[in-house]
Design a protein around this motif. Sequence first.
Motif, PDB file in Angstrom:
ATOM      1  N   PHE A  79       0.858  -1.185   0.000  1.00 44.07           N
ATOM      2  CA  PHE A  79       0.000   0.000   0.000  1.00 44.07           C
ATOM      3  C   PHE A  79       0.888   1.228   0.000  1.00 44.07           C
ATOM      4  CE2 PHE A  79      -2.144   3.383   2.376  1.00 44.07           C
ATOM      5  CZ  PHE A  79      -3.316   3.504   1.636  1.00 44.07           C
ATOM      6  N   ASP A  80       0.636   2.141  -0.918  1.00 39.70           N
ATOM      7  CA  ASP A  80       1.475   3.349  -1.059  1.00 39.70           C
ATOM      8  C   ASP A  80       2.958   2.996  -1.176  1.00 39.70           C
ATOM      9  OD1 ASP A  80      -0.563   5.161  -1.142  1.00 39.70           O
ATOM     10  OD2 ASP A  80      -0.147   6.100   0.792  1.00 39.70           O
ATOM     11  N   GLY A  81       3.227   1.879  -1.848  1.00 40.23           N
ATOM     12  CA  GLY A  81       4.610   1.456  -2.062  1.00 40.23           C
ATOM     13  C   GLY A  81       5.264   0.799  -0.864  1.00 40.23           C
ATOM     14  N   ARG A  82       4.519   0.614   0.233  1.00 42.36           N
ATOM     15  CA  ARG A  82       5.069   0.014   1.445  1.00 42.36           C
ATOM     16  C   ARG A  82       4.532  -1.397   1.622  1.00 42.36           C
ATOM     17  NH1 ARG A  82       3.069   4.992   3.147  1.00 42.36           N
ATOM     18  NH2 ARG A  82       1.379   3.918   4.246  1.00 42.36           N
ATOM     19  N   PRO A  83       5.396  -2.369   1.978  1.00 41.03           N
ATOM     20  CA  PRO A  83       4.923  -3.738   2.211  1.00 41.03           C
ATOM     21  C   PRO A  83       4.313  -3.892   3.598  1.00 41.03           C
ATOM     22  CG  PRO A  83       7.293  -3.638   2.510  1.00 41.03           C
ATOM     23  CD  PRO A  83       6.872  -2.266   2.063  1.00 41.03           C
ATOM     24  N   TYR A  84       3.259  -4.678   3.664  1.00 40.76           N
ATOM     25  CA  TYR A  84       2.612  -5.021   4.929  1.00 40.76           C
ATOM     26  C   TYR A  84       2.565  -6.541   5.051  1.00 40.76           C
ATOM     27  CZ  TYR A  84       0.976  -0.190   5.363  1.00 40.76           C
ATOM     28  OH  TYR A  84       0.916   1.173   5.478  1.00 40.76           O
ATOM     29  N   GLN A  85       2.755  -7.024   6.269  1.00 43.60           N
ATOM     30  CA  GLN A  85       2.639  -8.453   6.527  1.00 43.60           C
ATOM     31  C   GLN A  85       1.771  -8.663   7.767  1.00 43.60           C
ATOM     32  OE1 GLN A  85       3.948 -11.380   4.750  1.00 43.60           O
ATOM     33  NE2 GLN A  85       2.254 -12.067   6.068  1.00 43.60           N
ATOM     34  N   PHE A  86       0.560  -9.120   7.512  1.00 41.06           N
ATOM     35  CA  PHE A  86      -0.347  -9.458   8.609  1.00 41.06           C
ATOM     36  C   PHE A  86      -0.122 -10.909   9.018  1.00 41.06           C
ATOM     37  CE2 PHE A  86      -4.023  -6.198   7.867  1.00 41.06           C
ATOM     38  CZ  PHE A  86      -3.108  -5.159   7.979  1.00 41.06           C
ATOM     39  N   MET A 132       0.771  -3.297  16.074  1.00 40.27           N
ATOM     40  CA  MET A 132       1.684  -2.374  15.389  1.00 40.27           C
ATOM     41  C   MET A 132       2.688  -3.119  14.515  1.00 40.27           C
ATOM     42  SD  MET A 132       0.820   0.763  16.066  1.00 40.27           S
ATOM     43  CE  MET A 132       2.288   1.774  15.757  1.00 40.27           C
ATOM     44  N   ALA A 133       3.031  -4.350  14.876  1.00 41.60           N
ATOM     45  CA  ALA A 133       3.951  -5.147  14.062  1.00 41.60           C
ATOM     46  C   ALA A 133       3.340  -5.466  12.702  1.00 41.60           C
ATOM     47  CB  ALA A 133       4.313  -6.436  14.791  1.00 41.60           C
ATOM     48  N   GLN A 134       2.025  -5.515  12.634  1.00 43.45           N
ATOM     49  CA  GLN A 134       1.328  -5.816  11.377  1.00 43.45           C
ATOM     50  C   GLN A 134       0.855  -4.546  10.675  1.00 43.45           C
ATOM     51  OE1 GLN A 134      -1.591  -9.251  12.034  1.00 43.45           O
ATOM     52  NE2 GLN A 134      -1.180  -8.580  14.141  1.00 43.45           N
ATOM     53  N   TYR A 135       0.455  -3.589  11.469  1.00 43.41           N
ATOM     54  CA  TYR A 135      -0.201  -2.377  10.965  1.00 43.41           C
ATOM     55  C   TYR A 135       0.471  -1.187  11.655  1.00 43.41           C
ATOM     56  CZ  TYR A 135      -4.327   0.566   9.805  1.00 43.41           C
ATOM     57  OH  TYR A 135      -5.197   1.523   9.328  1.00 43.41           O
ATOM     58  N   PRO A 136       1.602  -0.743  11.143  1.00 45.46           N
ATOM     59  CA  PRO A 136       2.449   0.231  11.856  1.00 45.46           C
ATOM     60  C   PRO A 136       1.928   1.665  11.777  1.00 45.46           C
ATOM     61  CG  PRO A 136       3.444  -0.316   9.763  1.00 45.46           C
ATOM     62  CD  PRO A 136       2.224  -1.186   9.873  1.00 45.46           C
ATOM     63  N   HIS A 137       0.702   1.834  12.231  1.00 42.48           N
ATOM     64  CA  HIS A 137       0.066   3.149  12.241  1.00 42.48           C
ATOM     65  C   HIS A 137      -0.604   3.343  13.596  1.00 42.48           C
ATOM     66  CE1 HIS A 137       0.566   3.583   7.863  1.00 42.48           C
ATOM     67  NE2 HIS A 137       0.209   2.320   7.799  1.00 42.48           N
ATOM     68  N   ASP A 138      -0.297   4.454  14.234  1.00 38.45           N
ATOM     69  CA  ASP A 138      -0.973   4.809  15.468  1.00 38.45           C
ATOM     70  C   ASP A 138      -2.346   5.367  15.095  1.00 38.45           C
ATOM     71  OD1 ASP A 138      -1.814   5.648  17.930  1.00 38.45           O
ATOM     72  OD2 ASP A 138      -0.233   7.134  18.243  1.00 38.45           O
ATOM     73  N   THR A 139      -3.365   4.561  15.302  1.00 38.90           N
ATOM     74  CA  THR A 139      -4.732   4.989  15.002  1.00 38.90           C
ATOM     75  C   THR A 139      -5.601   4.773  16.232  1.00 38.90           C
ATOM     76  OG1 THR A 139      -5.434   2.822  14.159  1.00 38.90           O
ATOM     77  CG2 THR A 139      -4.506   4.358  12.564  1.00 38.90           C
ATOM     78  N   GLU A 140      -6.626   5.571  16.331  1.00 34.27           N
ATOM     79  CA  GLU A 140      -7.630   5.356  17.379  1.00 34.27           C
ATOM     80  C   GLU A 140      -8.963   5.055  16.719  1.00 34.27           C
ATOM     81  OE1 GLU A 140      -8.199   7.158  21.570  1.00 34.27           O
ATOM     82  OE2 GLU A 140      -9.311   8.464  20.192  1.00 34.27           O
TER      83      GLU A 140
END
Length: 316
Positions: A79-86, A132-140
């Motif tokens: 996503f947006d050129g960044r890899p994610y691993q769930f 955060m290890a899977q989804y490195p975004h601070d969201t509420e």
Amino acid sequence: MISQQDWQGETLYILENDYLSLSLCPSINNNLIRIWDKKLNREVLRVPDAPHDLMKNPAHFGTPVLMPPNRINGGAFTFDGRPYQFAVNRPNHMHNHGILQNLPWTVKSAGEENGIISITSTFRTADFPEVMAQYPHDTEMEITYELIGSKLNHKFKITNLSNLSAPFGYGLHTWFLLDHSPSEWNLTVPLSGVWELGSDLLPTGNILPLDKFESITHGAPLEGFDLDTVFLKGDHPCVAVLENKQCKITYSSESNLMKHWVLYTKGVADNFICLEPYTWVTNAPNIDLPADVTGVQSVKPGQTLELDILLQIEHK
């Protein structure tokens, strides 16, 4: 009225009026595990017997909260050129049903005002290293349930507190009971197409005509249906109507983020149907189609996205 109840060591919040009694379990996925219809003296949802059952299978009872919903092939996407691993949490090398799973939410407020009984719970991704290890975004994330007569509003919002745009998909996996009488329940859902699924149950990217599912768009009894099917809503309203001779249950959203339905009967329809409104389709980030078709959303830094899902029960 709103109260608390001990459920074998977990705290349930009970929202209750003359029509319905609701049981919310914030400590396990903020799952609304029970809707008791006082007029018909029946359970509306599939209720877990114990917290252990819900912890073990958080998507199999009540109203599971999925962020993101359904499967991701290998748990991996870009996503947006960044890899994610769930996390790969299924034997078929899939990630399934999101990063929230059976994690606890925090009750922020609860009370009654002007005839509206409400409870608000929050989840901060930064509080959970495994998330955060899977989804490195601070969201509420925040969910408010509002009980108004025989209506229940699920109000969701997510705020991106990180400095990068965050991928977003959301859905509910709500288990409605059919009382082992599928022939007596009629389902109506406006739909525009069916996502073709491969042998791995992932969308191929092709959207097919409704064909044998056309009857559902006009209303059809559920007897004989065997559904684990992904539908495109298209330009139709996001609304599903489940009804029998005693009541009419309407499940709907006015949010333009809701683009898909999954309908699931757990084999040939008998006692359950899951009505699953989704913002993004199964494996959405890995499908080579425009985002306005797949439903992949971007939550920009500082941005808040909101949506509502309404459940209404009308007695005949």
